[in-house]
Write an enzyme that holds these catalytic residues in place. Structure first.
Site, short mmCIF file in Angstrom:
data_model
loop_
_atom_site.label_atom_id
_atom_site.label_comp_id
_atom_site.label_asym_id
_atom_site.label_seq_id
_atom_site.Cartn_x
_atom_site.Cartn_y
_atom_site.Cartn_z
N ASP A 168 -5.16 -4.18 -2.12
CA ASP A 168 -4.17 -3.71 -1.15
C ASP A 168 -3.47 -4.87 -0.44
OD1 ASP A 168 -2.79 -2.55 0.96
OD2 ASP A 168 -4.35 -1.11 1.41
N SER A 224 0.83 -1.19 0.00
CA SER A 224 0.00 0.00 0.00
C SER A 224 0.88 1.25 0.00
CB SER A 224 -0.94 -0.04 1.20
OG SER A 224 -1.95 0.92 1.10
#
Length: 504
Positions: free
Chosen positions: A326, A185
């Site tokens: 993510d 991320s």
């Protein structure tokens, strides 16, 4: 300027205040040195004796290396080094040895590490008539395999990303940034910048100045709710990625910087496995594609398809039937995979995950142990168990559409968020709106960068002694590889993966 004539108690308080408010490493180090001298820790550093390591063995090894270096005795140096190079030789790598003084550990340990590094370079540069190049290559590959590597693992954390900037900038300026980098991320975005730029380009404050292209003067909650005309979480993410502007594959990034960049991604579908994208597992995948996936927060931004460079040089879908999200929800810190792929055995963690930070304490610090740590662990375990049972219950009664969200939350709670050196964002150093990239002024960003630096400065001595030898071995292997295979191809440097012979 702090006067030495102040009462000792007040002087100590002023030094501690200077340490906590320092805006440069020089300021911090000067105050830390003075406090070590005042507390007696400086004297402790220059005395070999300690119950926590075999100081007689380390002193003997250091004196032997120093004598051989003074004599420039290549053959004997190689023989001594062949006896073994280990980061925790005779217990010298124990974290407790870094808990006494702010500026480092025992001086003899620092000297020994420096002597090993110098000896490795002397052997590498020895004339071929004394040590043939093939013998050198064999030795350094074995040494790298035995010693292992350090890795920097950067967690997800959205707008708290600027803390990573302070950590990375500090490591670069001190020549301690590991060659193995992982990010999920927000950490993936920083990894992409490290893939694009060389150390020379980054050294002069790059990460202090860099700002992601984000809309300003917008309410992030309105953006998340779709109430801002023309602005969505997807357009915000794409704008930031356009600013990073990287079109390299993982293999091309390695050839450009010599860094092993790793980006964690998670599957959007249930029963699929997370992946770690890098120059070994996915050399032709575009880094932009990987950070696109690793920045796709479930329920906020749609999952994405990966893209790779095809044989014709054009982008093509990679695993086209799969969608990715993510990576921090599945594997924020992929320690086991880095160990298997790159021979990593020492982990530096930059932790900004806002879900994990309230519960994470550094296990390497003695004061972190106790009832509070145990209670926090029990709370996390209990929450994880509840989520696991809830997912089974809802799936059994036909509410499987909720399962992915529950499984992702379960994945966040059950991960390990610490390593060997832990640089953790303090709760007092961020505002929750910063998580949503909401900053009222640039000063708030500067404060996060500075928080990253301040949290890294006390760890530099431990990082240096753990990472310096591994970096030197990597650099030497690359140098020998260049001599053996040639250094230029099509007018540019030619790099080969200098990995230890581990099984994949």
């Amino acid at each position: 300027m702090i006067s030495l004539k102040m009462p000792s108690g007040f002087y100590r308080q002023e030094l501690q205040r200077s340490i906590h408010t320092a805006t440069s490493y020089q300021q911090w180090h000067e105050a830390a040195q003075a406090l070590d001298k005042l507390s007696g820790a400086e004297k402790w550093r220059h005395q070999d004796e300690s119950q926590f390591y075999d100081y007689c063995d380390i002193r003997s090894r250091y004196e032997q290396l120093r004598e051989l270096l003074d004599e420039n005795n290549h053959e004997e140096l190689l023989y001594v080094l062949n006896e073994g190079i280990h980061g925790n030789m005779s217990g010298m790598g124990r974290p407790i040895l870094y808990n006494y003084a702010l500026t480092g550990t025992k001086q003899v340990i620092d000297d020994y590490v420096s002597a090993i590094t110098r000896a490795l370079r002397v052997v590498a540069n020895a004339p071929a008539t004394q040590i043939p190049i093939q013998q050198k290559v064999d030795f350094f590959r074995r040494a790298s395999h035995c010693y292992g590597r350090s890795a920097l693992m950067m967690s997800g954390g959205a707008g708290l990303i600027y803390f990573h900037h302070g950590v990375v900038q500090t490591l670069i300026e001190h020549g301690l940034l590991p060659h193995v980098i992982s990010g999920a991320s927000a950490g993936a975005w920083v990894s992409a910048l490290l893939a694009k730029h060389t150390d020379d380009e980054l050294r002069d404050g790059f990460f202090e100045r860099y700002r992601y292209e984000m809309p300003v003067l917008l309410n992030p909650l309105r953006v998340l709710a779709g109430m801002e005309p023309g602005v969505t979480p997807l357009t915000v993410k794409q704008s930031a990625m356009d600013g990073i502007d990287i079109d390299m594959t993982f293999q091309e990034a390695y050839e450009h910087t010599g860094r092993y960049i790793n980006i964690s991604i998670a599957p959007a579908e249930k029963h699929q496995n997370s992946r770690l994208m890098n120059a070994i597992t996915s050399p032709n995948v575009y880094i932009r594609s990987a950070i696109d996936a690793s920045g796709s927060i479930p329920g906020v931004v749609p999952p994405v398809t990966l893209y790779a460079k095809g044989a014709n040089g054009r982008p093509k879908p990679y695993l086209p039937t799969r969608k990715w999200v993510d990576g921090s929800f599945a594997e924020d810190l992929p320690a086991k995979r880095l160990s298997r792929l790159f021979g990593v055995n020492h982990y530096i963690v930059s932790m900004i995950n806002p879900i994990a930070v309230p519960f994470v304490q550094d296990p390497k610090i003695r004061s972190a142990a106790g009832i509070r740590t145990i209670a926090g662990g029990l709370m996390i375990d209990s929450a994880a168990d509840v989520l696991a049972q809830l997912e089974k219950y809802l799936t059994r009664f036909g509410a499987s559409f909720i399962s992915p969200a529950i499984l992702l939350a379960h994945g966040v709670l059950t991960q390990n968020y610490t390593g060997d050196v832990n640089i953790i964002l303090n709760k007092r150093d961020f505002l929750w709106r910063n998580v949503l990239f909401s900053y009222h002024r640039d000063k708030e960003i500067e404060n996060l960068v500075l928080a990253g630096k301040r949290n890294t400065w006390p760890k530099l001595a431990m990082i240096r002694n753990a990472a310096l030898i591994g970096r030197e071995l990597d650099d030497i292997l690359e140098m020998l590889d260049e001599r053996e295979f040639g250094g230029k191809q099509n007018g540019r440097s030619r790099r080969h993966l200098t990995l230890p012979s581990v099984s994949f």
